[in-house]
Design a protein around this motif. Structure first.
Motif, PDB file in Angstrom:
ATOM      1  N   THR A  11      -3.759  16.613 -10.139  1.00  0.00           N
ATOM      2  CA  THR A  11      -5.137  16.122 -10.174  1.00  0.00           C
ATOM      3  C   THR A  11      -6.233  17.281  -9.862  1.00  0.00           C
ATOM      4  O   THR A  11      -7.180  17.532 -10.126  1.00  0.00           O
ATOM      5  CB  THR A  11      -5.252  14.799  -9.565  1.00  0.00           C
ATOM      6  OG1 THR A  11      -4.354  13.913 -10.223  1.00  0.00           O
ATOM      7  CG2 THR A  11      -6.860  14.144  -9.250  1.00  0.00           C
ATOM      8  N   PRO A  41      -5.780  13.946  -3.626  1.00  0.00           N
ATOM      9  CA  PRO A  41      -5.027  13.818  -4.968  1.00  0.00           C
ATOM     10  C   PRO A  41      -3.813  14.682  -5.204  1.00  0.00           C
ATOM     11  O   PRO A  41      -3.572  15.682  -4.471  1.00  0.00           O
ATOM     12  CB  PRO A  41      -6.434  14.559  -5.854  1.00  0.00           C
ATOM     13  CG  PRO A  41      -6.979  15.470  -4.697  1.00  0.00           C
ATOM     14  CD  PRO A  41      -6.573  14.888  -3.390  1.00  0.00           C
ATOM     15  N   ALA A  46      -7.852   9.165 -12.136  1.00  0.00           N
ATOM     16  CA  ALA A  46      -6.530   9.715 -11.780  1.00  0.00           C
ATOM     17  C   ALA A  46      -5.369   8.610 -11.776  1.00  0.00           C
ATOM     18  O   ALA A  46      -5.564   7.684 -10.969  1.00  0.00           O
ATOM     19  CB  ALA A  46      -6.538  10.425 -10.655  1.00  0.00           C
TER      20      ALA A  46
END
Length: 192
Positions: free
Chosen positions: A74, A70, A61
């Protein structure tokens, strides 16, 4: 899938609804105290597909803080990876319920109540997720190109919410905090 990962996806989608009040009156307008859904309703846990997707998506990521939650993009890619790799999606925005039931039945051959609850949750959430995705797409400008569709994350969030509301008795923890969490989720119309 890990309950904490599902929770992160839910929060990022604005569904931070696994929270409850420590009082008897439920106010859907006020965020209640946080409770971990896995403490109330055990799910199937994190499987090999979820682990591989987490390694692939979270390990690469861009711009992610190590150990932090995230980004929305993501989380969408992670959910898409999980559902696509599991063959739960047969075409964009269309679940393959036969594959879902077959996969869950193979993994949980001794727990038909869990398989039934999860399959029903996926089935109930598919049309709701399609509608929610259409609303999101209408609100976005045409120039915002996303790497991954949020459909899978919406489906997973909704599915785990529905599963929580309809948790099989043998997977449910009977206590006041969990009863209140279920009441909040149910009364506030969260999920499908």
């Amino acid at each position: 899938m890990s309950p904490s990962l599902v929770f992160v996806i839910l929060v990022l989608l604005g569904l931070n609804t696994y929270q409850v009040f420590s009082q008897t009156t439920i106010d859907c307008q006020r965020p209640p105290q946080l409770v971990d859904p896995a403490l109330c309703c055990r799910d199937g846990g994190r499987d090999q597909v979820a682990e591989q997707c987490a390694q692939r998506i979270l390990g690469t990521a861009n711009g992610q803080k190590p150990g932090g939650p995230p980004s929305l993009e993501t989380a969408a890619c992670l959910a898409e990876c999980i559902l696509t790799s599991s063959k739960y999606i047969e075409e964009p925005q269309k679940l393959n319920l036969a594959n879902i039931r077959s996969d869950l039945s193979a993994k949980f051959s001794n727990d038909s109540a869990y398989v039934d609850a999860m399959t029903m949750a996926y089935s109930k959430c598919e049309p709701q997720s399609q509608r929610r995705l259409a609303m999101i797409q209408q609100q976005q400008s045409q120039q915002q190109q996303q790497r991954c569709s949020p459909f899978s994350a919406i489906v997973l969030g909704c599915t785990y919410m529905e599963y929580f509301k309809n948790c099989p008795d043998h997977r449910w923890t009977q206590n006041a905090q969990c009863a209140l969490a279920k009441a909040y989720v149910t009364q506030c119309g969260l999920g499908a």
